[in-house]
Design a protein around this motif. Structure first.
Motif, short mmCIF file in Angstrom:
data_model
loop_
_atom_site.label_atom_id
_atom_site.label_comp_id
_atom_site.label_asym_id
_atom_site.label_seq_id
_atom_site.Cartn_x
_atom_site.Cartn_y
_atom_site.Cartn_z
N PHE A 87 36.04 53.67 -20.94
CA PHE A 87 37.29 52.91 -21.07
C PHE A 87 38.22 53.51 -22.12
N ASP A 88 37.64 54.09 -23.13
CA ASP A 88 38.48 54.77 -24.13
C ASP A 88 39.23 55.94 -23.49
N LEU A 89 38.52 56.65 -22.66
CA LEU A 89 39.15 57.78 -21.96
C LEU A 89 40.25 57.28 -21.03
N VAL A 90 39.96 56.22 -20.31
CA VAL A 90 40.93 55.66 -19.38
C VAL A 90 42.22 55.30 -20.12
N ARG A 91 42.07 54.66 -21.25
CA ARG A 91 43.27 54.27 -22.00
C ARG A 91 44.06 55.51 -22.45
N ASP A 92 43.36 56.47 -23.01
CA ASP A 92 44.04 57.67 -23.50
C ASP A 92 44.76 58.41 -22.37
N VAL A 93 44.13 58.48 -21.23
CA VAL A 93 44.75 59.18 -20.10
C VAL A 93 45.96 58.39 -19.61
N ASN A 94 45.83 57.08 -19.54
CA ASN A 94 46.97 56.26 -19.11
C ASN A 94 48.16 56.45 -20.05
N ILE A 95 47.86 56.54 -21.33
CA ILE A 95 48.93 56.76 -22.30
C ILE A 95 49.61 58.10 -22.02
N ALA A 96 48.79 59.11 -21.82
CA ALA A 96 49.34 60.44 -21.56
C ALA A 96 50.18 60.44 -20.29
#
Length: 479
Positions: A371-380
């Motif tokens: 989920f941390d990765l998901v958030r970071d990618v969504n931000i990008a």
RNA sequence: GGCGCGGUCGCCAAGUGGUAAGGCAAAGGUCUGCAAAACCUUUAUCGGCGGUUCGAUCCCGCCCCGCGCCUCCA
């Protein structure tokens, strides 16, 4: 890659996992007694076992898993007699239901599914071996294991046999046993009961002997992992050790893994309490297979799992978020190029994911990495910094995730239909949906929002949700 | 009584001797024709009392509460 560690009930500690044979792992998992539908408490353990085998496979091990199907016991004998059908016919029905349920939850098929009644000969041979070594005695046609002949008895469950013997009052009339803790290897038939005619006389197997016999038949006399629910630790697994090690003189199991219970209203879910829910009941109330699997897999197996309607909804929301994310990655249009930073970010997530699972299958922590990765990618993506070439490494992480959790593929509706739930028809076809979406796009283009919203509402009524993306495309999904 | 597992935000649930991940839900905001999705912000001092420590949610002791096994049970 982090060293794999498992909590071993035998030692009471979390220890490094090293299989007997490098690159291969033998696993015996206690399966269901097929006298009825399994409930989701049972599936908590089965999902854990599936996560276990999937994780070991992801780490490159060849896994050989045996699961038993207990298709003869008191309840089965009673129920089949009451129903007026053979044991075979009675249990066939529930075995089929079990296999169907497993498919719904994406549980990988074990390499061997072993029916107790198909291994009577193996059990008899094992009992004979024990008898030859003086571990048994007979009483009124039944054969018992004499635990006083096995000094290590109690080493798994930490039960003090001496203390129990002192305090135990043996009801000889009722049990015909030398010691209350002695257990039946072979039971003499009661009048009218189904029995097998064997070298050790007519009768049927005791409960524990099937697991010892079948485990050793397929996996050898010493296996790497044996798992089941905590409630099986005693007496079932303790007795398996006594039978197996008594016969072979070798360690039976190297790592004992026990899954904690699923609780409902702070109480163990069980048939006898009556607070159980079957998968079919949940499905008939509109719950999805993926929600159930996610919930059962998300709580580390050594934790009691509180099953509540809210927690199931939470799981559904989590799966939704992940699927939406994957769809965004798959259909989004991103600027050309690739960024080393994103590749590194993905690698970090992959590492955290594996490290968490390597620590006694800490699935909760592993999920946080995803989920941390998901958030970071969504931000990008929102910032326009996510590039075309970044999708592959991120997708790679999601694939690693799904190799274990197996919830990303949106085939819930299909699965429900296979079990006879949900809508009779599949609803509008992809082509029909695409046509309506195109029609709506045209309406939007001429700024006829009344018309476009009408189409969106119409699809929503059929469970199709639309998402307009920033690049002008439209993504839809079935609810 | 014996053995074992727990008590962390409304719900689910990680974790660490230096003031607490993640998911769901809720509220407000950004974006959007409106939505949806996404993002941002807001919401906990970790059952209680002592002790050890410069410092404990995490270590020790005691207490309270919940669950399981000891009989069939995933």
């Amino acid at each position: 890659m982090s060293e794999i560690q498992f909590h071993n009930t035998l030692s009471g500690r979390t220890e490094p996992f090293v299989p007997l044979v490098p690159s291969a792992v033998s696993i015996y998992t206690c399966g269901p007694t097929v006298y009825d539908f399994a409930h989701i408490g049972n599936f908590r353990t089965f999902v854990f076992q599936d996560v276990l085998r999937r994780y070991l496979k992801s780490r490159g091990f060849r896994v050989v898993q045996v699961m038993n199907l207990t298709d003869v016991d008191d309840r089965i004998i009673q129920k089949s007699a009451a129903a007026g059908v053979s044991i075979r016919d009675y249990t066939d029905k529930y075995i089929q239901a079990f296999l169907d349920d497993r498919r719904a939850l994406n549980l990988e098929p074990p390499e061997h599914l072993a029916r107790a009644t198909e291994h009577i000969e193996d059990m008899v041979a094992l009992i004979q071996r024990l008898t030859a070594k003086g571990f048994t005695y007979t009483s009124e046609g039944s054969t018992y294991f004499r635990i006083s002949k096995f000094p290590a008895y109690g080493k798994l469950s930490k039960i003090d046999v001496a203390g129990m013997q002192a305090g135990a009052r043996v009801d000889m009339d009722r049990y015909d046993k030398d010691n209350v803790r002695d257990f039946a290897l072979w039971k003499a038939p009661k009048p009218g009961e189904h029995f097998w005619e064997t070298a050790i006389g007519p009768g049927r197997p005791g409960w524990h002997i099937e697991c010892s016999a079948m485990a050793m038949k397929y996996l050898g006399e010493t296996l790497d992992i044996h798992s089941g629910g905590v409630d099986l630790t005693f007496p079932h697994h303790e007795n398996e050790i006594a039978e197996s090690e008594g016969a072979t003189g070798k360690p039976f199991v190297r790592y004992w893994l026990h899954a904690e219970h699923l609780l409902v209203d702070h109480e163990k879910m069980s048939k006898s309490v009556g607070n159980f829910a079957t998968l079919r009941e949940l499905f008939s109330h509109g719950q999805k297979p993926s929600s159930v699997r996610f919930l059962l897999a998300s709580v580390p197996y050594r934790r009691q799992l509180n099953f509540t309607p809210e927690s199931l909804q939470g799981a559904a929301g989590s799966v939704d978020r992940l699927r939406t994310f994957v769809a965004r990655l798959a259909t989004g249009k991103f600027p050309a190029g690739a960024s080393p930073a994103m590749a590194a970010r993905a690698a970090k997530a992959r590492e955290e994911f594996d490290e968490s699972l390597s620590d006694d299958l800490n699935t909760a922590q592993a999920l946080a990495a995803i989920f941390d990765l998901v958030r970071d990618v969504n931000i990008a993506i929102d910032r326009g910094e996510f590039l075309e070439g970044d999708a592959a490494p991120v997708m790679g992480v999601l694939e690693s995730f799904d190799a274990i959790f197996a919830v990303l593929l949106d085939d819930d509706a299909e699965k429900l239909r296979a079990l006879g739930f949900g809508k009779d028809s599949a609803g509008p076809s992809d082509a029909e949906i695409d046509a309506l979406v195109a029609e709506r796009q045209a309406a939007r283009k001429r700024r006829d929002f009344a018309a476009s919203d009408r189409i969106r509402d119409q699809l929503a009524a059929q469970g199709i949700l639309l998402e307009d993306s920033r690049d002008g495309g439209v993504r839809w999904k079935r609810k």
